[in-house]
Design an enzyme around this catalytic site. Structure first.
Site, PDB file in Angstrom:
ATOM      1  N   GLU A 208     -35.447 -34.015 -48.279  1.00 51.63           N
ATOM      2  CA  GLU A 208     -34.623 -33.577 -49.414  1.00 51.63           C
ATOM      3  C   GLU A 208     -35.467 -33.372 -50.669  1.00 51.63           C
ATOM      4  OE1 GLU A 208     -33.211 -35.546 -46.933  1.00 51.63           O
ATOM      5  OE2 GLU A 208     -32.240 -33.632 -46.561  1.00 51.63           O
ATOM      6  N   ASN A 292     -34.221 -31.733 -40.933  1.00 48.39           N
ATOM      7  CA  ASN A 292     -33.826 -30.468 -41.543  1.00 48.39           C
ATOM      8  C   ASN A 292     -34.992 -29.805 -42.270  1.00 48.39           C
ATOM      9  OD1 ASN A 292     -33.021 -32.897 -43.348  1.00 48.39           O
ATOM     10  ND2 ASN A 292     -33.384 -31.230 -44.793  1.00 48.39           N
ATOM     11  N   ASP A 334     -27.983 -28.478 -43.277  1.00 53.73           N
ATOM     12  CA  ASP A 334     -28.588 -29.808 -43.269  1.00 53.73           C
ATOM     13  C   ASP A 334     -28.190 -30.603 -42.021  1.00 53.73           C
ATOM     14  OD1 ASP A 334     -30.060 -32.059 -44.106  1.00 53.73           O
ATOM     15  OD2 ASP A 334     -28.250 -32.979 -44.911  1.00 53.73           O
TER      16      ASP A 334
END
Length: 634
Positions: A208, A292, A334
């Protein structure tokens, strides 16, 4: 190359090696063999998934369908730490090893007298690690290494600040400490270390924040790095074997870790792995999933983005990948593919016995592969409400997407199922080989998704989407309940034997036992037991806080115990942990779990159960300072 932490020089390691007690003059068994033997005993739970199959299954059968109603609390232990407690404790040779989220304290307690702490390790960490941790400050567990002829048993742990520490199992003294991840670029550690032979595997977190994911192998006796394999980039850095994907060339082979990215976007392209590993001594391959791609906004990274979202089979000695199957090319939602890999041996529909790997993915598909070569055997929807994909083509391995539920710039995607939290997340599930049933704790959450552009800045969040989440179609969107399910799955016949809705996501995972009873915890703070065959609810107990870890079981002095962490938090609990109210905060989870605060509050510890509460304190004199009673002044 890795570097040892500044507090531990090579000289210190050498001294530790010399000072460690020799375990015997005879040629020792390989550490691998010792772990296998330990895992076979119902007395031990030496790995997060019980054994190398990662099936969370115990042969212990004292607790049955008939008597599980008599389970009562035997003892408990508070870690003194709030925030989410993921994973499960380890038990080896009469000692329970307990971990906590940040500040990542570790405890050892004797099962004979768990009220006395044998040792504890409280690391001093850079507190800025908290600021770059996605989704609470969790940790998923410890690893046990049984030792060799020169070095005694070690407990290996990860710290949020990116360090890996080996502790002497008998004293808790640091044996070595090394830096694996750089928190300055947002790379933290939440994964449980994984031991195979004399190697410990360490994943990575931080997709992230645009962290390029990797798995690193270290030699346990010395702490020296053996290899590092990335998820993206040049083949030599991704570590592809010469025969990579030779059985399934349509999965893709060479050069794709760069060619499927625009420019050098692969350098900040994510693909971290912070989930669970499994290992097959027969193939010598270990299995895990890469997560991801970064950022979440798909418009900013055209291409398939290999090898994010991939199930890997790598040789544990060399790190070279024999196969890699990308489940969600060019992920738009995601659907980080780091979830548990459970190994089984079953006959397929033709009657052929096969070595299988079953993986419930965040994208809402449960995949089963032949783990010897990566062949795709089945790909079933975890729930019939999954809508981003119509089906997975078993010949090509590709998902057939429904464009109505895609994401793109200048478009707000609505009612996409599952949400970014997936229909399955980090929970460590179980497999019952007697019943050939996988017990899965499931989310039932959908979302609206609105992307936006943003620049990459090292150490800052690199997401690019605003999310609203809410219960799936089978839940109650008025009350925001019905966010989870528990299911028993037959991977060969592609069917669900039973399923039940839960108020909140069944986030932590499940335990299967030979007694015909399966266990799991709930976010609202219950541990529950169900009939493995029918799903009937047989027993439950209200814990001090919600559960995001998975239960385990062990026997000690002839008694079977069931243990589970309590301590709500993690991604579903960030609103409660950090007192957030904006429904889009917590990457969308705050809105989905806005009712959670009405059912539980923060806590942190272990609860242990046995039939009739039998336990170490049946004799009230155990642990007493004095048993002498002085009457009438002496």
């Amino acid at each position: 190359m890795s570097r040892l932490h500044s507090s531990v020089s090579a000289l210190t390691v050498a001294a530790a090696l010399a000072a460690t007690v020799c375990l015997g003059a005879n040629a020792p068994a390989l550490a691998n063999d010792k772990l296998v033997e330990l895992s076979k005993s119902t007395d031990n739970w030496p790995m997060t998934g019980k054994n190398y199959d990662a099936n969370n299954y115990s042969e212990a059968n004292q607790i049955t369908k008939q008597n599980v109603k008599d389970l009562k609390a035997a003892w408990s232990f508070s870690t003194g730490v709030l925030s989410g407690h993921e994973g499960t404790p380890l038990v080896v040779d009469g000692v329970m090893y307990i971990h906590s989220p940040f500040p990542n304290t570790t405890f050892a307690v004797s099962l004979n007298e768990p009220g006395k702490i044998l040792w504890q390790h409280k690391p001093k960490q850079n507190p800025t690690a908290r600021a770059v941790a996605c989704c609470d400050v969790v940790n998923r567990g410890l690893a046990y290494w049984p030792g060799n002829d020169k070095v005694g048993p070690l407990i290996i742990k990860t710290q949020l600040d990116g360090n890996v520490v080996a502790l002497k199992a008998d004293t808790g003294e640091e044996y070595w400490k090394l830096e694996n991840s750089d928190i300055k670029v947002g790379s933290t550690l939440t994964i449980a270390p994984y031991v195979v032979k004399d190697t410990v595997l360490i994943g990575s977190s931080g997709a992230e924040l645009g962290v390029r994911g990797y798995v690193t192998a270290y030699d346990i006796p010395t702490g020296k790095q053996k290899y590092r394999a990335y998820a993206t980039g040049p083949d030599e850095e991704v570590r592809l074997a010469d025969d990579f994907n030779s059985a399934n060339p349509h999965y893709g082979q060479k050069g794709l870790g760069q060619a499927t990215w625009e420019g050098e976007a692969w350098k900040i392209g994510g693909g971290t792995n912070w989930g669970w590993y499994a290992y097959d001594p027969g193939t010598n391959l270990f299995y895990y999933g890469s997560g991801n791609p970064a950022p979440w906004n798909e418009t900013m990274r055209p291409g398939d983005n290999k090898w994010t979202m991939t199930i890997w089979g790598r040789d544990v000695d060399t790190g070279l990948a024999k196969f890699g199957y990308q489940k969600t090319p060019h992920d738009e939602w995601d659907y980080a593919g780091v979830n548990v890999m459970m190994l089984s041996e079953q006959q397929d529909k033709t009657g052929k016995m096969r070595k299988l790997l079953t993986h419930p993915d965040r994208n809402g598909i449960v995949y089963t592969l032949d783990r010897t070569n990566g062949d795709l055997v089945s790909a079933d929807k975890i729930d019939d409400t999954v809508n981003w994909v119509k089906q997975v083509d078993l010949k090509t391995g590709l998902p057939q997407r429904d464009p109505e539920f895609g994401t793109r710039m200048d478009h707000k995607g609505r009612d996409i199922c599952p949400s970014a939290m997936g229909y399955h997340n980090q929970g460590h599930d179980s497999y019952d080989p007697q019943r050939k049933s996988f017990f899965m704790g499931i989310n039932h959450i959908c979302m609206d998704w609105e992307p936006f552009m943003l620049p990459y800045r090292a150490g800052q969040f690199f997401v690019g989407a605003t999310l609203n989440m809410y219960p799936g179609p089978k839940g109650d969107r008025q009350t925001y309940e019905g966010l989870g399910q528990v299911k028993a799955y037959d991977a060969i016949n592609n069917k669900y034997k039973w399923e039940v809705m839960e108020r909140f996501a069944a986030w932590g995972g499940t335990l299967a036992t030979a007694g015909g009873v399966m266990f799991y915890g709930t976010l609202d703070g219950f541990i529950k037991a169900r009939d493995s065959d029918t799903g009937e609810l047989l027993w439950k107990f209200k814990l001090p806080s919600g559960v995001i870890g998975h239960p385990m079981t062990y026997t000690h002095n002839g008694t079977q115990y069931v243990a589970i962490y309590y301590g709500v938090g993690g991604w579903p609990g960030v609103g409660l942990v950090f007192d957030l109210n904006d429904p889009t905060a917590g990457l969308g989870s705050v809105g989905a779990f806005k009712q959670l605060q009405h059912y539980t509050q923060m806590g942190g510890g272990v609860m242990v159960f046995s039939l009739d509460g039998k336990g170490p304190y049946d004799d009230p004199k155990v642990g007493e300072y004095s048993t002498e009673i002085i009457r009438n002044g002496g």
